[in-house]
Scaffold this active site. Structure first.
Site, mmCIF file in Angstrom:
data_model
loop_
_atom_site.group_PDB
_atom_site.id
_atom_site.type_symbol
_atom_site.label_atom_id
_atom_site.label_comp_id
_atom_site.label_asym_id
_atom_site.label_seq_id
_atom_site.Cartn_x
_atom_site.Cartn_y
_atom_site.Cartn_z
ATOM 1 C CG ASP A 405 -1.777 1.197 1.360
ATOM 2 O OD1 ASP A 405 -2.600 1.416 0.452
ATOM 3 O OD2 ASP A 405 -1.638 1.941 2.351
ATOM 4 C CD GLU A 458 -2.438 2.495 -3.441
ATOM 5 O OE1 GLU A 458 -3.462 3.182 -3.573
ATOM 6 O OE2 GLU A 458 -1.867 2.358 -2.350
#
Length: 728
Positions: A405, A458
């Site tokens: 993330d 990401e």
């Protein structure tokens, strides 16, 4: 030898201010002889017992009414195994003295932990059931180098920090203690006097299970057995494999209708897993399941990085869920959050009274967007904690991939910061060199230790080489989310078709940089929250056009080079934004057949067709696998390309992004012959208008678009069609 204990030492020990309990407690040689000392608050009588015979060897004298006992063992010169018979409130208990056991952590482990190169720090740190000198119990180890005193407190000692102060291993800053009788399932924490003299209660950073919010204690829990990686699971992650990911928030995929309560891990195994399999997805991606205190963080602010959340059951229940997914042929991706952690006092924040896990300067250590703290990747023990965690989920739970993330927030020091709010690196640049090295090292270790498992980033900027090997200057991820493609295509699709001709490049631009990374095309949870609307609701027009636009878009997405990701609810065109506190709108699929059923059937057919035809996935990252046939017809918003496999077999993909049917639309092709329509998003099966080409169409020897042969097709309104050439 040492003399009998000083009164000031007794006072400090009882007050919890003595940092070296093993120098006082346990068995010691003194000038008076072999002496046993024990701190046993509330005890009235204590005897030293010989375990084999049960014979009382000596009664210890109470030197302090607060519970300090001491006594010399007659006729004994050498250390021996003993037990203590302790009378509490008129009842005698036989216990093993935790202070008779030697150091727990082996020198090599201590050295590797200090160096930050211990591949599996969780096998040493944390709480581990063990047997020492024939005694069963639990060994505890915690890194807190600046604490003045650390004790284990829990259900086994009335949460009393006086009873089990720990030994400090000064060479590593690790405190350790073996507590006889402490067992799996019991709650515990670390009580410490921190570097500033403040009393703190901390959960275990390496706890394998933890209480669900609002409680914050850790649970003694053994390491799960290792999960063997199968060849089938490894193949399913490879670059030439079909990868279609169903992204799921376990707490809101479906809930009990009578009380809106979550499904358990085992209920999800029985309901979510077969549904995802039936829908044709290849992978499940789980929003973070690490223990976290705030539901509204969706798991992205974890406090128990090694503990699956107890919201849905136990650690073993989570293992059951993963096993069920694997049995169904689904690989499992875990969203992993090594970029930041919350400020909750019971967790990592100022762990030992210093900024141990985070940077001390808020310009480096505080993330103002999320009110979280940023890991200090330059501290070896911190990076080791995180790298070990990545390996832990893959080896001990069978996780097949980690989606990392917020990578951009990690690798840029000025991420979301104004001038003066960040500190340049040692070369004056904006890159976080320590974070970059951490990511490279993590990917390198995973590649060496668990080859076949992969990582996905990401990463929202154009940082070069995210999914390129480290020896090429890359970060070493296997895949990168293509957020640029997602933003461009959604911006295009939300336009009234009248204006799409002026933004044709939003669909064509992506191929220009497509081969710079190994891309995943994501329609993730981030696109259906915070007022962005649902994917369906972003489509223009009336209800019929909204659904037609969505179907055409999905047909385009599944055909475009890159692996696929779809957040739950989008597979049946949920109309409202995602709400983490409620179930998906499954009622939309109740009653008679409707547009939502049509989208659901389309997504299933897209998955199955995409998986069946190698041309749609085998060369996602090779330019040979894609070729434009029609790229410049912006006036009619038509785009046509071919996907190709290694053997040269082609599939034609044609999209018409206007509500006007295009009859007799001629375009040049590479391979003459009979072409069969294998997917049409305008089919009546999906509640479209059922315009199309009657199943098959033959090519003509008519030149078009610079090619000798061509096809003449009907392009349905707001639709995407796929065609495959049939053998003659």
């Amino acid at each position: 030898m040492s003399d009998r204990i000083d009164r000031d030492v007794i006072n400090a020990l009882i007050a919890g201010h003595f940092a070296d309990p093993f120098s006082v407690l346990g068995m010691h040689k003194t000038t008076a002889g072999l002496e046993v000392r024990a701190l046993l608050p509330d005890a009235t009588d204590v005897w030293v017992i010989e375990p084999k015979t049960g014979r009382k060897l000596a009664k210890l004298e109470c030197l302090d009414s607060r519970g300090f006992f001491s006594g010399v063992i007659p006729r004994r010169k050498n250390f021996f195994r003993y037990q203590l018979a302790v009378v509490w409130h008129g009842q005698q208990n036989l216990i093993d003295d935790p202070y008779r056991f030697g150091p727990l952590i082996q020198e090599m482990d201590a050295w590797l932990l200090s160096e930050g190169t211990h591949l599996r720090p969780y096998e040493t740190l944390g709480a581990h059931a063990d047997t020492m000198d024939g005694v069963t119990g639990t060994r505890f180890s915690v890194w807190a180098p600046n604490a003045r005193r650390v004790s284990v407190v829990g259900q086994f000692n009335y949460w009393d920090g006086r009873r089990h102060p720990m030994r400090l291993r000064k060479e590593s800053g690790i405190w350790e203690l073996f507590i006889p009788g402490a067992h799996n399932g019991q709650l515990y924490k670390y009580e410490m006097i921190d570097a500033n003299g403040n009393l703190r209660l901390k959960s275990d950073p390496y706890a394998f299970e933890a209480q669900m919010r609002p409680e914050t204690a850790s649970l003694i829990c053994g390491l799960p057995e290792k999960v063997v990686q199968t060849e089938e699971r490894k193949k399913a992650n490879q670059f030439d494999a079909p990868i279609s990911i169903y992204e799921v928030h376990l707490g809101s995929w479906r809930r009990h209708t009578d009380n809106n309560f979550w499904l358990s891990y085992r209920e999800l195994a029985d309901q979510l897993v077969p549904y995802a399999k039936w829908m044709g997805f290849t992978h499940l991606e789980l929003l973070p399941i690490n223990e976290h205190p705030f539901d509204g963080s969706w798991g992205y602010q974890p406090t128990g990085l090694y503990a699956p959340t107890r919201r849905f059951g136990t650690r073993d229940d989570f293992r059951y869920f993963i096993d069920a997914a694997h049995a169904a042929g689904l690989n499992v991706i875990l969203d992993w959050v090594p970029g930041h952690f919350p400020t909750d006092d019971f967790a990592l924040a100022e762990f030992d009274g210093t900024n141990l896990y985070e940077h001390s300067d808020p310009r480096e250590g505080y993330h103002q967007d999320w009110n979280t703290l940023i890991y200090n990747y330059g501290r070896r023990e911190v990076s080791n904690f995180l790298v070990g965690n990545a390996l832990y989920w893959i080896e001990r739970f069978g996780i097949d991939a980690l989606r990392v993330d917020a990578v951009a927030s990690m690798i840029y020091r000025d991420y979301s910061r104004k001038e003066g709010e960040w500190i340049p690196n040692e070369f004056g640049g904006r890159e976080n060199l320590e974070a970059i090295e951490f990511l490279r090292n993590t990917n390198r270790i995973l590649g060496e230790q668990v080859s076949g498992a992969v990582t996905m980033a990401e990463e929202s900027t154009d940082f070069p080489g995210v999914s390129r090997p480290q020896d090429m200057g890359g970060l070493g991820f296997w895949y990168k989310w293509n957020l640029g493609w997602m933003h461009d295509t959604l911006d295009y699709m939300k336009l009234d078709p009248v204006y799409r001709q002026y933004h044709h490049d939003k669909l064509t631009f992506g191929i220009l940089y497509n081969y710079t990374e190994n891309f995943v095309l994501p329609l993730s949870h981030d696109e259906v929250v915070h007022g962005k609307k649902s994917i369906l609701d972003r489509m223009p027009g009336d209800a019929w056009q909204k659904f037609a636009n969505l179907r055409a878009y999905y047909g385009w997405m599944w055909a475009f080079p890159g692996k696929k990701l779809l957040f739950m609810g989008n597979e049946f065109a949920q109309g409202r934004e995602w709400n983490h506190d409620a179930s998906l709108d499954w009622h939309l699929l109740e009653g008679g057949d409707n547009w939502h059923h049509g989208v659901q059937r389309l997504v299933r057919d897209l998955n199955l067709t995409y998986r069946h035809h190698k041309a749609m996935h085998e060369l996602d990252f090779d330019p040979y696998g894609f070729e434009w046939l029609v790229v410049d017809d912006k006036e009619r918003s038509v785009l046509i390309f071919v996907r190709r496999d290694k053997e040269g077999n082609e599939i034609i993909v044609a999209s018409n992004f206007t509500p006007v049917p295009r009859h007799d639309y001629r375009f040049g092709i590479n391979q003459p012959g009979k072409w069969r329509e294998i997917l049409n998003t305008d089919s009546m099966h999906y509640h479209g208008s059922n315009a199309g080409n009657g199943g098959t169409v033959h090519s003509d020897e008519i030149a078009s678009h610079g090619r000798q042969h061509s096809l003449s097709l009907t392009l349905p309104p707001l639709a995407t069609i796929w065609l495959v050439r049939e053998a003659e």
